[in-house]
Design a protein around this motif. Structure first.
Motif: not given
Length: 333
Positions: A10-17, A45-47
Motif C-alpha cells: 500500500e505504501e512503498l510499492l506505489p512510490r517505488y513505481c 501488476q502495480i507497475q
C-alpha cells in the motif's frame, strides 16, 4: 497477510513505481520482490497500473492545436478535450487504489484458519510427540499441550498445562514460545528445557539443559543459562534461580524418579505427579528434610517406606468419602 506485506504493497510499492523512494526504501522493496514469485507478480501488476497512468500525463505534452485547427468551434473542442483528459485522470486516481485493494484480496491468498491440535496424558502416564517443525516433546502425567497443525508467520507458539520436556529445533526466523495458564511463558530459538506449569499449582518452573531461554512473567524477563532452574511463585510474583544438573528434573521422561538433596515439599510434588495422589501434611517437622535416591519401578508404598526408614516419616492412606474421586489421599503425620 502480515502487516509488513500490507505496508509494502500500500505504501512503498506505489512510490517505488513512481521512483519516489529513498535508497533504503528501494532496497527494502526489491528484497521483498525477490522473496517469492507471488511478490514479483504483485509488483508487476502495480507497475503496469502506473505505466498506464503515465500515458495520461503524456497526453498533456501532445500538441492538439494542429489537429483541431480546421474546426470552427475551437473553444468548445478545447474545453471538451480538457474535460475528457480530466475525466481520465479522475478515473485513474480512483482506479489505482481499487486495483491495489483487489490485488490484496484476490492475488494474495488469505490466511486460512489453522486447525489446533491437543495432546493429553492420563494420570500416571507419559507420552512423546513431534511438532510440525520437528521439535520433540515429552509430556508428563496429567498434562496437555495445544499446538497448531502448522506453524505460520514469525512465531511458533504452543500452550502447556502441566509438565513437558522440549527439544526445540533451531530457527532464528521463528521464535518458539511456550505459554502457560499462569501468564508466564518461555521464548527460545533452539534449545532443550523442562517446563512445569500445572493449573492447580502455585509455581511455574523451567530447567534449562542447553541453549538459551527467556522466562517471561509478571515480574519481568529473566534470561537463563544452561544448568539453571527458575522457580516462579505466582502468589508472591517472585522468580528464584538455582543451579542444577537437570538430572532430577527430567528423570520423569525416562520413567524414573531421582532425588538429589531434594527438599521435602518438592519430593512430595514429584510423587504427586508420578502417582496421581494428594498428600495431606499434618506434621511440619519434616519440612526441613532433604532426600536422595533413585527409583524406577518402585510403587508409592515402597518409596514412602524408604522415607520412613531414612527420615522417620509416618504415612497412611486416607479413605475418600467420594467414590468417584480418582486420586488417592495420603497423610504425612
Amino acid at each position: 497477510m502480515s502487516e509488513k506485506n500490507i505496508d509494502i504493497v500500500e505504501e512503498l510499492l506505489p512510490r517505488y513505481c513512481e521512483g519516489n523512494v529513498s535508497a533504503e526504501e528501494k532496497e527494502k522493496v526489491e528484497k521483498w520482490i525477490r522473496q517469492s514469485e507471488e511478490h514479483y507478480k504483485i509488483a508487476r501488476q502495480i507497475q503496469l497500473i502506473y505505466l498506464a497512468s503515465d500515458t495520461i500525463s503524456v497526453m498533456d505534452r501532445i500538441n492538439t492545436d494542429n489537429a483541431l485547427s480546421k474546426v470552427d468551434n475551437r473553444i468548445f473542442r478545447s474545453q471538451l478535450k480538457a474535460l475528457f483528459i480530466w475525466g481520465q485522470r479522475v478515473a485513474a486516481i480512483l482506479f489505482i487504489p481499487l486495483l491495489v485493494a483487489y490485488l490484496l484480496q484476490v492475488l494474495i491468498p488469505e490466511k486460512q484458519d489453522i486447525r489446533m491440535l491437543e495432546v493429553r496424558t492420563n494420570p500416571g502416564m507419559t507420552t512423546s510427540l513431534t511438532l510440525p517443525d520437528g521439535t520433540k516433546v515429552n509430556l508428563n502425567s496429567e498434562s496437555s499441550l495445544v499446538y497448531p497443525e502448522s506453524f505460520e508467520g514469525e512465531l511458533r507458539s504452543v500452550r502447556l498445562e502441566g509438565e513437558a520436556f522440549f527439544e526445540v529445533v533451531k530457527n532464528p526466523e521463528k521464535r518458539f514460545v511456550v505459554t502457560t495458564p499462569h501468564n508466564a511463558s518461555v521464548e527460545v530459538l533452539g534449545t532443550s528445557f523442562n517446563m512445569e506449569a500445572f493449573k492447580w499449582d502455585s509455581i511455574v518452573s523451567t530447567t534449562l539443559i542447553s541453549g538459551k531461554v527467556a522466562f517471561i512473567s509478571n515480574s519481568g524477563q529473566v534470561n537463563m543459562k544452561p544448568g539453571e532452574k527458575l522457580i516462579y511463585n505466582i502468589q508472591t510474583n517472585r522468580s528464584d534461580i538455582y543451579r542444577t544438573s537437570g538430572e532430577a528434573e527430567i528423570s520423569w521422561k525416562d520413567g524414573m524418579i531421582i532425588f538429589k538433596k531434594t527438599p521435602f515439599e518438592e519430593a512430595l510434588r514429584m510423587l504427586t505427579k508420578r502417582f496421581n495422589v494428594d498428600f495431606v501434611v499434618s506434621n511440619n517437622k519434616y519440612v526441613k528434610d532433604f532426600f536422595t535416591g533413585s527409583f524406577t519401578n518402585h510403587r508409592l508404598e515402597q518409596i514412602l517406606d524408604i522415607f520412613n526408614a531414612s527420615s522417620g516419616i509416618k504415612w497412611r492412606y486416607i479413605p475418600s468419602e467420594n467414590k468417584l474421586d480418582r486420586k488417592s489421599k495420603v497423610e504425612i503425620y
